[in-house]
Design an enzyme around this catalytic site. Structure first.
Site, PDB file in Angstrom:
ATOM      1  CB  SER A 238       1.280   4.913  -9.320  1.00 28.94           C
ATOM      2  OG  SER A 238       1.624   4.090 -10.416  1.00 28.94           O
TER       3      SER A 238
ATOM      4  CE1 TYR B 174      -4.308   4.295  -9.897  1.00 27.73           C
ATOM      5  CE2 TYR B 174      -2.549   3.823 -11.452  1.00 27.73           C
ATOM      6  CZ  TYR B 174      -3.041   3.809 -10.160  1.00 27.73           C
ATOM      7  OH  TYR B 174      -2.269   3.308  -9.138  1.00 27.73           O
TER       8      TYR B 174
HETATM    9  N1  LIG Z   1      -1.042  -2.842  -7.460  1.00 24.79           N
HETATM   10  C1  LIG Z   1      -0.284  -2.055  -8.187  1.00 24.79           C
HETATM   11  O1  LIG Z   1       0.298  -2.493  -9.197  1.00 24.79           O
HETATM   12  C2  LIG Z   1      -0.088  -0.607  -7.785  1.00 24.79           C
HETATM   13  C3  LIG Z   1       0.957   0.095  -8.405  1.00 24.79           C
HETATM   14  C4  LIG Z   1       1.164   1.418  -8.057  1.00 24.79           C
HETATM   15  C5  LIG Z   1       0.369   2.017  -7.115  1.00 24.79           C
HETATM   16  N2  LIG Z   1      -0.646   1.337  -6.518  1.00 24.79           N
HETATM   17  C6  LIG Z   1      -1.481   2.039  -5.534  1.00 24.79           C
HETATM   18  O2  LIG Z   1      -1.428   1.360  -4.308  1.00 24.79           O
HETATM   19  C7  LIG Z   1      -2.630   1.586  -3.577  1.00 24.79           C
HETATM   20  C8  LIG Z   1      -3.166   0.266  -3.065  1.00 24.79           C
HETATM   21  O3  LIG Z   1      -3.498  -0.544  -4.162  1.00 24.79           O
HETATM   22  P1  LIG Z   1      -3.467  -2.146  -4.110  1.00 24.79           P
HETATM   23  O4  LIG Z   1      -2.571  -2.586  -5.192  1.00 24.79           O
HETATM   24  O5  LIG Z   1      -3.240  -2.627  -2.738  1.00 24.79           O
HETATM   25  O6  LIG Z   1      -4.969  -2.437  -4.610  1.00 24.79           O
HETATM   26  P2  LIG Z   1      -6.148  -3.314  -3.981  1.00 24.79           P
HETATM   27  O7  LIG Z   1      -5.654  -4.648  -3.584  1.00 24.79           O
HETATM   28  O8  LIG Z   1      -7.281  -3.219  -4.933  1.00 24.79           O
HETATM   29  O9  LIG Z   1      -6.520  -2.531  -2.630  1.00 24.79           O
HETATM   30  C9  LIG Z   1      -7.149  -1.271  -2.668  1.00 24.79           C
HETATM   31  C10 LIG Z   1      -7.576  -0.872  -1.283  1.00 24.79           C
HETATM   32  O10 LIG Z   1      -8.253   0.395  -1.373  1.00 24.79           O
HETATM   33  C11 LIG Z   1      -9.523   0.280  -0.775  1.00 24.79           C
HETATM   34  N3  LIG Z   1     -10.509   1.128  -1.420  1.00 24.79           N
HETATM   35  C12 LIG Z   1     -10.864   1.168  -2.719  1.00 24.79           C
HETATM   36  N4  LIG Z   1     -11.860   2.042  -2.909  1.00 24.79           N
HETATM   37  C13 LIG Z   1     -12.127   2.575  -1.686  1.00 24.79           C
HETATM   38  C14 LIG Z   1     -13.063   3.526  -1.217  1.00 24.79           C
HETATM   39  N5  LIG Z   1     -13.956   4.119  -2.023  1.00 24.79           N
HETATM   40  N6  LIG Z   1     -13.060   3.829   0.101  1.00 24.79           N
HETATM   41  C15 LIG Z   1     -12.190   3.233   0.945  1.00 24.79           C
HETATM   42  N7  LIG Z   1     -11.290   2.330   0.560  1.00 24.79           N
HETATM   43  C16 LIG Z   1     -11.272   1.992  -0.743  1.00 24.79           C
HETATM   44  C17 LIG Z   1      -9.910  -1.190  -0.875  1.00 24.79           C
HETATM   45  O11 LIG Z   1     -10.785  -1.561   0.195  1.00 24.79           O
HETATM   46  P3  LIG Z   1     -12.375  -1.770   0.068  1.00 24.79           P
HETATM   47  O12 LIG Z   1     -12.658  -2.327  -1.289  1.00 24.79           O
HETATM   48  O13 LIG Z   1     -12.651  -2.697   1.191  1.00 24.79           O
HETATM   49  O14 LIG Z   1     -12.967  -0.421   0.278  1.00 24.79           O
HETATM   50  C18 LIG Z   1      -8.546  -1.854  -0.657  1.00 24.79           C
HETATM   51  O15 LIG Z   1      -8.286  -1.997   0.703  1.00 24.79           O
HETATM   52  C19 LIG Z   1      -3.562   2.328  -4.525  1.00 24.79           C
HETATM   53  O16 LIG Z   1      -3.550   3.701  -4.223  1.00 24.79           O
HETATM   54  C20 LIG Z   1      -2.948   2.094  -5.887  1.00 24.79           C
HETATM   55  O17 LIG Z   1      -3.247   3.144  -6.766  1.00 24.79           O
HETATM   56  C21 LIG Z   1      -0.884   0.026  -6.837  1.00 24.79           C
END
Ligand SMILES: NC(=O)c1ccc[n+]([C@@H]2O[C@H](COP(=O)([O-])OP(=O)(O)OC[C@H]3O[C@@H](n4cnc5c(N)ncnc54)[C@H](OP(=O)(O)O)[C@@H]3O)[C@@H](O)[C@H]2O)c1
Length: 322
Positions: free
Chosen positions: A144, A157
């Site tokens: 991130s 985080y």
């Molecule tokens: N959205 C943003 O603004 C943003 C910005 C920078 C970086 N990121 C990074 O991008 C990545 C994806 O985030 P996103 O925005 O797509 O969020 P999201 O929509 O909440 O998706 C998160 C994913 O991670 C999975 N997950 C969470 N806890 C887990 C666990 N204990 N075991 C296995 N899977 C797990 C969830 O699946 P289940 O709940 O089905 O397990 C889901 O598929 C993350 O690493 C986040 O830190 C996001």
């Protein structure tokens, strides 16, 4: 050199929604076979079936809790048993953690580190011998922009992403001669359910978890996915999705003192809003933007002042018609 990904085998964690699901779709379009991991088995199964049918690839769903090291290692073994090897690992699963550092519940911090840091490291450890054997592979760690500068009230985080970035850099150097690329993707605000699924670690406010979405739209997860796949094909080192994200990271690096002063202001402001406003996540997600926006405004101001000074000392370089 741009790599053709057709027929490659990719493991994607956190593939049940958001960025992970979009990366799965984008890799399926490239002709990759997929191993999809997350906890939501139904969503994974449905995605695997659809991508298999629409893109003529093989896709399997492997329900996995990334907080459980044994399950993470079993995921990679299962992928290797099913497809013979793993060419691409996308460590994407993750969750946020909101709260001031001095108030964070240590159990929350540890839980989030398990998913965002230890899980990805276990997956890397398990996949590297497979990749070494075949003399090639790509490991993508989704970090991130807040792994490049600290985020007040999101420090826990941020710390997981700093850790992931740190270990990725070391692994990149260690594995380069084995033909294994370690690629960092650092998205900024992305339009997913991330805020809603983040952990809230503020005494008395834990129950507000899952209340609200980010109020501003970020970039689409598809855009992050396209950039991620491009990075894999080109073997890039570190990727920012928008110029704005890169600008903020540069600003924080070039002007640490000014940036920190802005973060101090942002921290007080966020803290108040955390407590006053109803939608806690809304506050936190909104707050994630405040520091960077101020930083960019300040960059503009510095540029304008520099220009004025230059004109006063040297005169205008633009020749006006007399
Ligand atoms: N959205 C943003 O603004 C943003 C910005 C920078 C970086 N990121 C990074 O991008 C990545 C994806 O985030 P996103 O925005 O797509 O969020 P999201 O929509 O909440 O998706 C998160 C994913 O991670 C999975 N997950 C969470 N806890 C887990 C666990 N204990 N075991 C296995 N899977 C797990 C969830 O699946 P289940 O709940 O089905 O397990 C889901 O598929 C993350 O690493 C986040 O830190 C996001």
């Amino acid at each position: 050199m741009v790599e053709d990904l057709r027929g490659r085998v990719a493991v994607i964690t956190g593939a049940s929604r958001g960025i992970g699901a979009a990366v799965a779709e984008a890799l399926a379009q490239e002709g990759c076979h997929l191993v999809l991991a997350a906890r939501s088995a139904d969503r994974l199964e449905a995605l695997a079936q659809r991508l298999g049918q629409e893109h003529g690839i093989r896709a399997v769903a492997v329900p996995t809790d990334m907080a459980d090291e044994a399950q993470v290692r079993a995921l990679i073994r299962r992928a290797a048993e099913t497809f013979g090897t793993v060419d691409i690992l996308v460590n994407n699963a993750g969750l946020g953690l909101f709260g001031a550092v001095h108030e964070l519940h240590m159990a929350d911090l540890r839980d989030v580190f398990e998913v965002n840091f230890f899980g990805p490291v276990a997956a890397m450890q398990e996949v590297v011998p497979l990749m070494q054997r075949q003399g090639r592979g790509s490991i993508v760690n989704i970090a991130s922009i807040v792994g490049r500068f600290p985020q007040p009230l999101g420090g826990g985080y941020s710390a997981t992403k700093y850790a992931l970035i740190g270990i990725s850099g070391a692994a990149r150097a260690e594995l380069k001669r084995d033909g294994i690329r370690v690629i960092l993707v650092c998205p900024g605000l992305t339009d997913t359910e991330f805020a809603r699924h983040s952990r809230v670690s503020v005494p008395g406010l834990e129950a507000r978890e899952g209340e609200a979405q980010a109020p501003f739209p970020g970039v689409s997860p598809e855009r992050v996915a396209r950039r991620t796949v491009e990075a894999i094909r080109r073997g890039e080192r570190e990727v920012y999705v928008t110029f704005f994200d890169r600008l903020v990271v540069w600003f924080a690096w070039l002007f640490p003192g000014i940036f920190e002063a802005l973060l101090v202001v942002a921290a007080g402001y966020r803290r108040d809003r955390f407590r006053r406003r109803r939608g806690l996540h809304q506050t936190a997600a909104r707050a994630a933007l405040d520091g960077p926006l101020l930083a960019v405004a300040l960059t503009g101001l510095a540029g304008w002042l520099g220009w004025r000074l230059f004109r006063r000392r040297v005169g205008s370089p633009i020749q006006r018609p007399r």
